[in-house]
Design an enzyme around this catalytic site. Structure first.
Site, PDB file in Angstrom:
ATOM      1  N   HIS A   1       9.363  21.087  25.983  1.00 28.77           N
ATOM      2  CA  HIS A   1      10.246  22.035  26.684  1.00 28.77           C
ATOM      3  C   HIS A   1      10.120  23.423  26.048  1.00 28.77           C
ATOM      4  CE1 HIS A   1      13.001  18.382  27.535  1.00 28.77           C
ATOM      5  NE2 HIS A   1      12.535  18.755  28.717  1.00 28.77           N
TER       6      HIS A   1
ATOM      7  N   LYS B   1      20.838  10.139  36.749  1.00 32.93           N
ATOM      8  CA  LYS B   1      20.678   9.555  35.416  1.00 32.93           C
ATOM      9  C   LYS B   1      22.045   9.159  34.889  1.00 32.93           C
ATOM     10  CE  LYS B   1      16.478  12.079  34.202  1.00 32.93           C
ATOM     11  NZ  LYS B   1      15.853  13.094  33.372  1.00 32.93           N
TER      12      LYS B   1
ATOM     13  N   ARG C   1       3.288  18.031  33.421  1.00 34.00           N
ATOM     14  CA  ARG C   1       2.513  17.264  32.443  1.00 34.00           C
ATOM     15  C   ARG C   1       1.450  16.414  33.105  1.00 34.00           C
ATOM     16  NH1 ARG C   1       7.892  14.761  30.141  1.00 34.00           N
ATOM     17  NH2 ARG C   1       8.262  15.131  32.342  1.00 34.00           N
TER      18      ARG C   1
ATOM     19  N   SER D   1      11.727  13.591  26.789  1.00 30.12           N
ATOM     20  CA  SER D   1      13.010  13.314  26.124  1.00 30.12           C
ATOM     21  C   SER D   1      13.219  11.807  26.025  1.00 30.12           C
ATOM     22  CB  SER D   1      14.164  13.922  26.918  1.00 30.12           C
ATOM     23  OG  SER D   1      14.020  15.304  27.024  1.00 30.12           O
TER      24      SER D   1
HETATM   25  P1  ADP Z   1      14.603  16.752  34.512  1.00 25.05           P
HETATM   26  O1  ADP Z   1      15.592  15.652  34.400  1.00 25.05           O
HETATM   27  O2  ADP Z   1      15.025  17.880  35.392  1.00 25.05           O
HETATM   28  O3  ADP Z   1      13.164  16.328  34.743  1.00 25.05           O
HETATM   29  P2  ADP Z   1      13.762  17.278  31.824  1.00 25.05           P
HETATM   30  O4  ADP Z   1      14.582  17.788  30.685  1.00 25.05           O
HETATM   31  O5  ADP Z   1      13.189  15.899  31.664  1.00 25.05           O
HETATM   32  O6  ADP Z   1      14.680  17.411  33.062  1.00 25.05           O
HETATM   33  O7  ADP Z   1      12.593  18.290  32.123  1.00 25.05           O
HETATM   34  C1  ADP Z   1      12.816  19.614  32.537  1.00 25.05           C
HETATM   35  C2  ADP Z   1      11.501  20.233  32.948  1.00 25.05           C
HETATM   36  O8  ADP Z   1      10.639  20.306  31.810  1.00 25.05           O
HETATM   37  C3  ADP Z   1      10.717  19.446  33.997  1.00 25.05           C
HETATM   38  O9  ADP Z   1      10.027  20.357  34.818  1.00 25.05           O
HETATM   39  C4  ADP Z   1       9.732  18.644  33.184  1.00 25.05           C
HETATM   40  O10 ADP Z   1       8.586  18.308  33.914  1.00 25.05           O
HETATM   41  C5  ADP Z   1       9.417  19.643  32.079  1.00 25.05           C
HETATM   42  N1  ADP Z   1       8.968  19.005  30.857  1.00 25.05           N
HETATM   43  C6  ADP Z   1       9.524  17.956  30.204  1.00 25.05           C
HETATM   44  N2  ADP Z   1       8.814  17.632  29.112  1.00 25.05           N
HETATM   45  C7  ADP Z   1       7.770  18.500  29.069  1.00 25.05           C
HETATM   46  C8  ADP Z   1       6.643  18.657  28.197  1.00 25.05           C
HETATM   47  N3  ADP Z   1       6.431  17.859  27.181  1.00 25.05           N
HETATM   48  N4  ADP Z   1       5.782  19.666  28.457  1.00 25.05           N
HETATM   49  C9  ADP Z   1       5.971  20.468  29.524  1.00 25.05           C
HETATM   50  N5  ADP Z   1       6.987  20.359  30.400  1.00 25.05           N
HETATM   51  C10 ADP Z   1       7.876  19.390  30.179  1.00 25.05           C
END
Ligand code: ADP
Length: 165
Positions: free
Chosen positions: A17, A41, A91, A130
């Site tokens: 992130h 979720k 990703r 996460s």
């Molecule tokens: P959501 O529940 O909205 O997917 P996340 O916190 O899992 O929330 O992810 C928020 C955004 O960050 C999404 O667009 C996700 O694809 C992106 N994201 C999550 N992990 C990574 C990573 N390791 N590298 C790049 N982008 C990421």
């Protein structure tokens, strides 16, 4: 001033992130991280307030990064904060499939006013999520390569609290 909103669950915020935030700060004057409640979720590891607190602490010295939360639709939150675009991180192909659908819905419900910009994950963090961090933590494995020390510390504190109850 160009502003962009980066919505997500951030439970917890990972180095993946954070790489997207750093790419976005290169492109925009201000990046607003929006910690969203995801109704699909179940209850998270950290509460929304805890996630906001952690992310604010991490970006304490960055004037170009703000952290907010909101229960409205992301496009409404974007408009409220003067953003014309949403940032998302890609990703994999499965992310792409989800993000293209989300971007189309957001375009439609915002009357074509809020665009989505997808940024590619850094190769070192392509496999970081996460949920993977939470899983490793639950198995008592090290998470230090994937999150800031503060996140690991707060997760440890949370585990202690949960064990005491
Ligand atoms: P959501 O529940 O909205 O997917 P996340 O916190 O899992 O929330 O992810 C928020 C955004 O960050 C999404 O667009 C996700 O694809 C992106 N994201 C999550 N992990 C990574 C990573 N390791 N590298 C790049 N982008 C990421």
């Amino acid at each position: 001033m160009s502003k962009v909103i980066y919505p997500g669950s951030f439970d917890p915020i990972t180095k993946g992130h954070m790489d997207i935030v750093s790419q976005a700060t290169y492109l925009f004057d201000e990046v607003i991280i929006a910690v969203m409640q995801n109704s699909n979720k179940k209850e998270g590891f950290f509460s929304i307030e805890e996630r906001v607190q952690i992310i604010r602490e991490i970006y304490r010295d960055f004037n170009s990064v703000k952290v907010i939360t909101g229960s409205e639709a992301t496009v409404d939150l974007a408009r409220l904060h003067g953003c014309k675009a949403i940032i998302r991180g890609l990703r994999s192909l499965s992310d792409f499939d989800m993000e293209i659908q989300l971007s189309q819905i957001n375009l439609e419900i915002s009357n074509n006013s809020i665009r989505t910009i997808c940024l590619f994950a850094d190769k070192n963090f392509q496999f970081v999520s996460s949920s993977m961090v939470r899983e490793l933590f639950a198995l008592h494995k090290s998470i230090t390569n994937y999150v800031e020390p503060l996140v690991a510390e707060k997760m440890g504190e949370k585990r202690k609290k949960l064990c005491q109850n």
